[in-house]
Write an enzyme that holds these catalytic residues in place. Structure first.
Site, short mmCIF file in Angstrom:
data_model
loop_
_atom_site.label_atom_id
_atom_site.label_comp_id
_atom_site.label_asym_id
_atom_site.label_seq_id
_atom_site.Cartn_x
_atom_site.Cartn_y
_atom_site.Cartn_z
N ARG A 33 3.57 6.81 11.36
CA ARG A 33 3.99 7.04 12.75
C ARG A 33 5.49 7.25 12.85
O ARG A 33 5.96 7.94 13.77
CB ARG A 33 3.49 5.88 13.64
CG ARG A 33 4.05 4.54 13.27
CD ARG A 33 3.27 3.38 13.88
NE ARG A 33 2.00 3.12 13.20
CZ ARG A 33 1.12 2.21 13.58
NH1 ARG A 33 1.35 1.47 14.66
NH2 ARG A 33 0.00 2.02 12.91
N LYS A 42 1.12 -2.91 0.02
CA LYS A 42 -0.34 -2.95 0.15
C LYS A 42 -0.92 -3.82 -0.96
O LYS A 42 -0.41 -3.79 -2.07
CB LYS A 42 -0.92 -1.53 0.00
CG LYS A 42 -0.75 -0.66 1.21
CD LYS A 42 -1.43 0.68 1.01
CE LYS A 42 -1.20 1.59 2.18
NZ LYS A 42 -1.79 1.16 3.45
N1 BES Z 1 -1.94 5.34 5.27
C1 BES Z 1 -2.28 4.16 5.94
C2 BES Z 1 -3.59 4.25 6.70
C3 BES Z 1 -4.86 4.45 5.90
C4 BES Z 1 -5.63 3.37 5.55
C5 BES Z 1 -5.27 5.71 5.56
C6 BES Z 1 -6.79 3.56 4.84
C7 BES Z 1 -6.45 5.90 4.84
C8 BES Z 1 -7.20 4.83 4.48
C9 BES Z 1 -1.19 3.78 6.95
O1 BES Z 1 0.09 4.15 6.61
C10 BES Z 1 -1.21 2.29 7.05
O2 BES Z 1 -0.97 1.65 6.08
N2 BES Z 1 -1.53 1.79 8.24
C11 BES Z 1 -1.62 0.40 8.46
C12 BES Z 1 -1.02 0.11 9.81
C13 BES Z 1 -0.81 -1.35 10.08
C14 BES Z 1 0.28 -1.90 9.18
C15 BES Z 1 -0.44 -1.52 11.52
C16 BES Z 1 -3.10 0.01 8.42
O3 BES Z 1 -3.93 0.80 8.88
O4 BES Z 1 -3.41 -1.05 7.93
ZN ZN Z 2 1.07 2.73 5.37
#
Ligand code: BES
Ligand code: ZN
Ligand code: ZN
Length: 477
Positions: A325, A251
């Site tokens: 997921r 991230k």
């Molecule tokens: N934990 C995150 C989602 C999230 C984002 C929760 C902001 C709370 C606040 C999840 O694991 C994630 O990183 N999802 C990605 C998915 C993408 C790579 C398809 C996202 O939402 O960017």
């Molecule tokens: Zn994630």
């Protein structure tokens, strides 16, 4: 904050402070004074008059939201004083509003200062609620049972908030497992904690891969509440990412902050089963949580890996940040392999940023295959004081998670509809038998908000707890 309920008339109650809920100024003897202080009947407006020992707080409508926000606003002011006792008069209200007053008080008075070197001493303050005995709708026994129920619900929400707010250095999978055990013992329910050996033996390769680069062992947590003559069987599955760095698909720095909240689904599920057991609801309830840390390192799972989930589905990893997921996939399989004749299976997860973009920070996204069930879940959420809305699946988005080399991909081929494509991914791990019994709750928005909102504090809100309890309470209706 301790809450007392009494039929004593407000003027006969001894207390340091009186909270006055105001929806019109006309009948108040302080009308002119309040107007000169610019008091308006608008939510969250509050004036404290120290000379008369009164906190006036406005509410626009006699709804859960307005009243819970109003009492929370007043209680926060009360907490800044050194007074011990406050009172509030509910005699002009329908006694059903007691729920909003109790929950607004207990949720609004929550503070989290475990990481402040100088911690505020927890003041022992009390609120006495005056409510009519000969109420047209509810008698004293019913009023006391609302007080008891709302107290347990609020305690559960505050427990979830405490867990989610705890830092990743202090809260990793083993800590979550130990806390789960403690909650299970307190609620006198069964618990099973499994480590990585179990995951390996049981082909839970998707969950196992996500946690591989962490120094902390992944844990599968399974709590069960089995009252005699249970009328229904409910399974709650929670995403318990104690930290989500994104893994090798790392991230950006700004997005990594707050990712201690990625365990909020698991925490909500733990707090909910605790409350259900304390409330002695007549249903068998299971809580299954995948507690995992998503990190980087030489041993990390990679984009390009193909993982085999517990049900044999092969998953092409195209982004290690879509890890929730993967963990849920195996947890859903485990739950359905272990627990039979399920009536409802719900999962809770801070799954996608797309859900937050789509519906805003305050609202949960509800997905699934059963229209009526989804509607009822939304209604329960709204009735409980949470915000939720449905996000509908469709055949075209379903196609976007196809993979050229495996059964499915862990990310969609489109930039759009990310919350729904994540929900559709999970659908692959729900058995035919359970398709119509399943709901996916994406709580990525409300689980953790970096500013206070209404009676919710900065940080964790405990999203998911109240709506699930409300849903269960209404199952037979
Ligand atoms: N934990 C995150 C989602 C999230 C984002 C929760 C902001 C709370 C606040 C999840 O694991 C994630 O990183 N999802 C990605 C998915 C993408 C790579 C398809 C996202 O939402 O960017
Ligand atoms: Zn994630
Ligand atoms: Zn995540």
């Amino acid at each position: 904050m301790k809450i007392n309920l009494t039929n004593t008339k407000i003027n006969k109650i001894q207390s340091d402070i009186q909270i006055v809920l105001v929806d019109k100024l006309e009948d108040l003897k302080e009308k002119e004074l309040l107007e000169s202080l610019d008091f308006k009947v608008s939510d969250e407006v509050m004036v404290y008059l120290p000379e008369s020992g009164k906190i006036f707080v406005a509410f626009e409508e006699e709804t859960y939201d307005c009243l819970a926000i109003a009492i929370a606003t007043a209680i926060k002011k009360f907490q800044t004083t050194n007074f011990k006792t406050a009172k509030v008069d509910l005699n002009s209200f329908d006694s059903k509003i007691l729920k909003s007053i109790v929950e607004g008080t207990l949720l609004g008075s929550y503070t989290f200062d475990n990481y402040k070197s100088k911690q505020e001493k927890k003041k022992k303050q009390e609120l006495t609620i005056s409510i009519q005995e000969d109420s047209p709708s509810l008698d004293n026994i019913e009023l006391n049972s609302i007080l008891n129920e709302s107290t347990i619900i609020s305690k559960a929400v505050n427990k979830a908030r405490d867990m989610v707010n705890t830092t990743p250095g202090d809260f990793y999978p083993d800590v979550m497992a130990k806390l789960a055990k403690k909650l299970a013992k307190d609620a006198k329910i069964e618990y099973k904690i499994k480590g990585e050996k179990f995951l390996e033996k049981n082909d839970m390769n998707a969950m196992l891969s996500v946690g591989r680069a962490s120094i902390h062992e992944s844990k599968l947590i399974h709590l069960s509440y089995k009252p005699k003559d249970a009328k229904k069987k409910i399974v709650l599955v929670g995403k318990g990412l104690t930290y989500d760095s994104g893994g090798l698909s790392l991230k950006p720095a700004d997005y990594m902050v707050t990712m201690k909240s990625d365990k909020a689904g698991g925490c909500a599920v733990l707090a909910t089963i605790w409350a259900i057991a304390k409330l002695e609801l007549p249903f068998e309830v299971h809580a299954v949580i995948g507690a995992v840390e998503n990190m980087i390192g030489g041993d990390a799972y990679k984009p390009d890996d193909v993982l085999v989930a517990k049900n044999g589905t092969t998953i092409e990893v195209r982004n290690t940040d879509a890890e929730g997921r993967l963990v849920l996939a195996d947890c859903l399989c485990y739950a359905q392999d272990e627990i039979h004749d399920i009536d409802y299976i719900f999962d809770y997860a801070t799954l996608t940023g797309a859900c937050v973009v789509g519906v805003g920070q305050y609202t949960t996204g509800i997905m699934g295959n059963n229209e009526i069930l989804k509607r009822n879940a939304v209604l329960s959420a709204l009735k409980s004081g949470e915000y939720a809305t449905t996000l509908d699946f469709n055949r075209y988005l379903k196609k976007t998670i196809k993979s050229d080399i495996a059964d499915i991909s862990n990310i969609a081929s489109t930039r759009y509809g990310g919350a729904i494509t994540a929900g559709l991914f999970l659908d692959n791990f729900v058995t035919k038998e359970n398709k119509e019994k399943w709901i996916h709750f994406d709580i990525a928005g409300p689980a953790f908000v970096e500013k206070a909102w209404g009676y919710n504090p900065y940080g964790a809100s405990g999203a998911g707890v109240r709506m699930t309890i409300e849903f269960l309470k209404n199952i037979d209706k």
